[in-house]
Design an enzyme around this catalytic site. Structure first.
Site, PDB file in Angstrom:
ATOM      1  N   SER A  81      -2.878  60.132 -70.355  1.00  0.00           N
ATOM      2  CA  SER A  81      -2.626  58.809 -70.907  1.00  0.00           C
ATOM      3  C   SER A  81      -3.893  57.993 -71.129  1.00  0.00           C
ATOM      4  O   SER A  81      -3.918  57.088 -71.958  1.00  0.00           O
ATOM      5  CB  SER A  81      -1.681  58.020 -69.985  1.00  0.00           C
ATOM      6  OG  SER A  81      -2.227  57.914 -68.680  1.00  0.00           O
ATOM      7  N   GLY A 117       0.857  61.628 -69.006  1.00  0.00           N
ATOM      8  CA  GLY A 117       1.522  62.339 -67.927  1.00  0.00           C
ATOM      9  C   GLY A 117       1.041  63.751 -67.705  1.00  0.00           C
ATOM     10  O   GLY A 117       1.409  64.388 -66.710  1.00  0.00           O
ATOM     11  N   ASN A 156      -3.568  62.741 -63.098  1.00  0.00           N
ATOM     12  CA  ASN A 156      -2.182  62.919 -62.662  1.00  0.00           C
ATOM     13  C   ASN A 156      -2.064  63.945 -61.540  1.00  0.00           C
ATOM     14  O   ASN A 156      -1.162  63.841 -60.698  1.00  0.00           O
ATOM     15  CB  ASN A 156      -1.297  63.299 -63.854  1.00  0.00           C
ATOM     16  CG  ASN A 156      -1.126  62.134 -64.817  1.00  0.00           C
ATOM     17  OD1 ASN A 156      -0.740  61.043 -64.427  1.00  0.00           O
ATOM     18  ND2 ASN A 156      -1.442  62.354 -66.081  1.00  0.00           N
ATOM     19  N   ASP A 211      -0.713  47.481 -64.556  1.00  0.00           N
ATOM     20  CA  ASP A 211      -0.537  48.572 -63.586  1.00  0.00           C
ATOM     21  C   ASP A 211      -1.831  48.934 -62.867  1.00  0.00           C
ATOM     22  O   ASP A 211      -1.829  49.700 -61.903  1.00  0.00           O
ATOM     23  CB  ASP A 211       0.064  49.813 -64.253  1.00  0.00           C
ATOM     24  CG  ASP A 211      -0.825  50.401 -65.355  1.00  0.00           C
ATOM     25  OD1 ASP A 211      -1.986  49.975 -65.494  1.00  0.00           O
ATOM     26  OD2 ASP A 211      -0.344  51.295 -66.064  1.00  0.00           O
ATOM     27  N   HIS A 220      -4.410  51.691 -66.466  1.00  0.00           N
ATOM     28  CA  HIS A 220      -4.644  51.991 -67.880  1.00  0.00           C
ATOM     29  C   HIS A 220      -5.388  50.869 -68.605  1.00  0.00           C
ATOM     30  O   HIS A 220      -5.053  49.694 -68.424  1.00  0.00           O
ATOM     31  CB  HIS A 220      -3.302  52.240 -68.592  1.00  0.00           C
ATOM     32  CG  HIS A 220      -2.568  53.423 -68.067  1.00  0.00           C
ATOM     33  ND1 HIS A 220      -1.593  53.330 -67.115  1.00  0.00           N
ATOM     34  CD2 HIS A 220      -2.687  54.750 -68.363  1.00  0.00           C
ATOM     35  CE1 HIS A 220      -1.124  54.536 -66.842  1.00  0.00           C
ATOM     36  NE2 HIS A 220      -1.772  55.406 -67.588  1.00  0.00           N
TER      37      HIS A 220
END
Length: 201
Positions: A28, A65, A94, A175, A178
Site C-alpha cells: 500500500s 496488503g 505487512n 492511521d 500511510h
C-alpha cells in the site's frame, strides 16, 4: 561517414535510454492507499527521473496488503509480461505488522532477487521498518533482514522513505501508517535521488 556514425550512435544511445523499465513491486505504501493511482509516487517518478535525463517506463505492480510472499508468487508472471530492466522491491511492512518470522521474509526476498537476476534485470531493495508492536527484539531482527540480504546477494539497498515522511504530520493519514497524496511528490523526488547511483535503470 563520421556524421552518419555519430547519428547512428546517438540513435542507439537514445534507444538504450528509452528502453529502461522500472517495475515497482510493493504494498500500500507504493500502491497509493486511498488515492488514485495517478497520485501515487510510482506515477510521479518518471517526471523526476526525466529531470535527471533518465527516460524510464514505470510499471507499478504494488497491491495494498501484499506481503513478501504475495510479491514472490506474482513476480515470475510480472517479469515475463513486462521484462523490466530494474525491479524495486518495497515489501515487508505487512509481514512485520502480522508478526511473520524474519527468516520467512529473508527467504522470500532472496528468492525474489534470484528470480530478478536470472531474468537479466537489476534488483534494488528498499529498507522497511516497522513499529515495535511485537517488541524491540523482533523489530531489530526484522529490520536487520534487509542489510543482510543486501550484503549476501550484492543487491543495492535504499532507505525507507516513510522515516522522513512520518516526521511531517500533515503528510500522514490518521492511521499513522500511510502517506497522504500531498507527500507523494516528495517521495518521488526522494526515490529518484536514491536511485541515482544505479542509473541507467
Amino acid at each position: 561517414m563520421i556524421k552518419r556514425f555519430s547519428l547512428l550512435f546517438s540513435l542507439l544511445l537514445s534507444f538504450s535510454v528509452s528502453a529502461q523499465t522500472l517495475l515497482v513491486l510493493g504494498d500500500s505504501l507504493s500502491a497509493g492507499y486511498q488515492m488514485s493511482a495517478e497520485e501515487a509516487w510510482p506515477s510521479l517518478i518518471p517526471i523526476e527521473l526525466e529531470k535527471r535525463n533518465q527516460f524510464v517506463t514505470v510499471i507499478n505492480a504494488s497491491v495494498s496488503g501484499d506481503t513478501s510472499g504475495n510479491g514472490l508468487s506474482k513476480l515470475p508472471a510480472l517479469l515475463q509480461e513486462h521484462q523490466p530492466t530494474t525491479v524495486l522491491i518495497e515489501l515487508g511492512a505487512n509481514d512485520g505488522l502480522r508478526g511473520f518470522p524474519p527468516n520467512v521474509l529473508k527467504n522470500n526476498l532472496n528468492q525474489m532477487i534470484s528470480l530478478i537476476q536470472s531474468s537479466g534485470a537489476k534488483a534494488i531493495v528498499m529498507q522497511i521498518r516497522v513499529p515495535p508492536n511485537y517488541g524491540q527484539r523482533y523489530q531489530q531482527l526484522f529490520e536487520n533482514v534487509y542489510p543482510q540480504v543486501s550484503n549476501e546477494t550484492d543487491t543495492p539497498l535504499i532507505p525507507f522513505f516513510l522515516e522522513q515522511v512520518i516526521l511531517n504530520e500533515e503528510w500522514m493519514m490518521s492511521d499513522g501508517l500511510h502517506p497522504k497524496p500531498a507527500a507523494q511528490p516528495w517521495i518521488a523526488e526522494f526515490i529518484a535521488n536514491e536511485l541515482e547511483p544505479f542509473y541507467p535503470l
